[in-house]
Scaffold this motif. Structure first.
Motif: not given
Length: 478
Positions: A126-155
């Motif tokens: 997601d190109d929004s750091i706020t959106a990425r952090r929100q999704m990461k926080r929710l995923l961590l509550t479910q014990c996932y390992q999380v990797i972030e990318a700010e664009s399609g190419l970075a992904a």
């Protein structure tokens, strides 16, 4: 489990033990829970928390598990909208109302999901750091390992660096490569069986979700989303990937078993074929013909034993055989089986000793459990040297009885111990009297014991020798 209802806590703990072999420690009060965590918080990987406790009527137990960063599920009798928002703000993973058996099943499966998720990598794009952090926080509550990318190419770069990522969550509208293009590119190398792709967007409507699906996505979530919808959808996709992996493993196992079975069937058939051809071509004497017939009889016996075991394990693992349980004294079953093999033990001068602490009456299928005891005892005699001792023990522990058979044989090499209960596993240890084996006996035992809600295992003894053991629940957990 922080729960003041003893009967309810025991029911949930029993279900966790039966389905996933998890050990539960029950704390009926906040004070008991605090003492447990202060003493050894590291042994807990999840928590089930009631909001209304005698010394914590306002959900204080949630703050305690949050303080220790233990993934927690609130399991409570009633919950208001305001209270729901409050507990989620404290980092709770999920909440469930106590309304029936299905809710217990949901909680048990959610706890198991925590364990599975620890091995799953999720890429959030997601190109929004706020959106990425929100999704990461929710995923961590479910014990996932999380990797972030700010664009399609970075992904794409992140996926190249982390080929074991199995879930990608991507926004739709991003500069450069958008979510549609990213999804299409990923699908060129990753199938739906190996990766789930979930689109998210706050713009557009049903047309965007349809476009994501048509480009290869598995699901779509509209922003802004509530925590429960997001985590439930992600977990459902993770479960689907688990099912794909399980089916692939079953197919590989089927191919392996078919290959092993064909090999083991071909050998005795080859012997029979050669003997028959020799008998036809050589006009043997009556004495020679008798030898040939005995060799054919021996080969046919081994072949029939193998085919019987293959059918047995197939029926057990396919749940075609129902365990006909009734209350039976386990010690009496063991003594009966020992009497049956005394002649064989005498041939190798092996002494059989019993060590029964108590008499334990258990809800078991007498015939099937006797089959397991027979297998353990037979293996102990096969691999024990002349003049040694085999010891059979029973020991009651809380809610189970443990039955163990100890011998003084060579034991199983450490690198082979994980193969012991697999079908057709052939290990380096050899019987001391030249006895044969189909390689299916322990796999059959494992299916029988697990059908009783028990566990089966092995350990090598320090002084040399083996201890095979299995446990059976004292009460019948359906």
């Amino acid at each position: 489990m922080i729960e003041d209802s003893k009967s309810f806590a025991s029911l949930v703990a029993g279900t966790l033990k039966h389905r996933h072999h998890y050990d539960s420690i029950i704390a009926p009060t906040l004070a008991d829970a605090r003492a447990l965590l202060e003493e050894n918080a590291d042994i807990f990987f999840a928590a089930i928390v009631d909001l209304n406790l005698p010394d914590a009527p306002n959900g204080e137990a949630v703050e305690l598990t949050s303080e220790y960063k233990i993934p927690s599920i609130v399991f409570t009798g009633q919950l208001s909208e305001g209270l729901r928002e409050d507990i989620f703000s404290k980092g709770v993973s999920d909440y469930v109302l106590k309304t029936g058996q299905y809710n217990i099943d949901y909680v048990v499966d959610a706890i198991h999901r925590f364990e599975c998720n620890r091995n799953i990598k999720v890429l959030v794009v997601d190109d929004s750091i706020t959106a990425r952090r929100q999704m990461k926080r929710l995923l961590l509550t479910q014990c996932y390992q999380v990797i972030e990318a700010e664009s399609g190419l970075a992904a794409l770069g992140a996926l190249e660096d982390n080929p074991d990522v199995s879930i990608t969550i991507t926004d739709c509208h991003m500069d450069g490569m958008d979510g549609f293009e990213l999804t299409k590119t990923i699908r060129q190398t990753r199938t739906k069986e190996s990766m789930a792709i979930i689109g998210v967007s706050s713009q557009g409507g049903s047309s965007i979700s349809a476009q994501f699906i048509k480009h290869g996505a598995d699901d779509f979530i509209v922003k802004p989303f509530i925590q429960e919808e997001f985590t439930c959808r992600i977990n459902k996709n993770a479960e689907t990937l688990d099912h794909f992996a399980h089916l692939k493993a079953l197919n590989n196992q089927k191919n392996f078993l078919m290959g092993m079975a064909a090999h083991d069937i071909r050998n005795p058939l080859g012997i029979i074929d050669r003997i028959v051809k020799r008998a036809i071509s050589s006009n043997p004497t009556p004495e020679r013909m008798e030898e040939y017939l005995k060799m054919v009889e021996l080969s046919c016996g081994g072949l029939l034993e193998l085919l019987t075991d293959i059918l047995e394990i197939s029926r057990l693992e396919g749940k075609e055989i129902v365990m006909e349980k009734e209350l039976s004294p386990i010690e009496r079953i063991i003594n009966e089986r020992i009497e049956m093999i005394k002649l064989r033990s005498a041939e190798k001068n092996i002494a059989i000793i019993t060590d029964f602490k108590d008499s334990n009456v258990l809800p078991i299928d007498h015939k099937r459990v006797a089959q397991v005891v027979d297998n353990f005892m037979s293996n102990a005699l096969k691999f024990s040297p002349q003049g040694s001792t085999v010891t059979v023990k029973t020991e009651a522990r809380k809610d189970t009885v443990i039955i163990s058979v100890c011998d003084q044989g060579p034991g199983v090499n450490e690198d082979e111990q994980t193969l012991l209960f697999d079908a057709f596993s052939q290990l380096s240890a050899r019987p001391t009297g030249g006895e044969s084996s189909t390689g299916l006996g322990l796999a059959i035992c494992k299916s029988i014991i697990e059908s009783h809600g028990g566990t089966i295992g092995y350990e090598r003894l320090e002084n040399e020798g083996s201890r095979f053991h299995f446990s059976l629940p004292i009460t019948d957990i359906q």
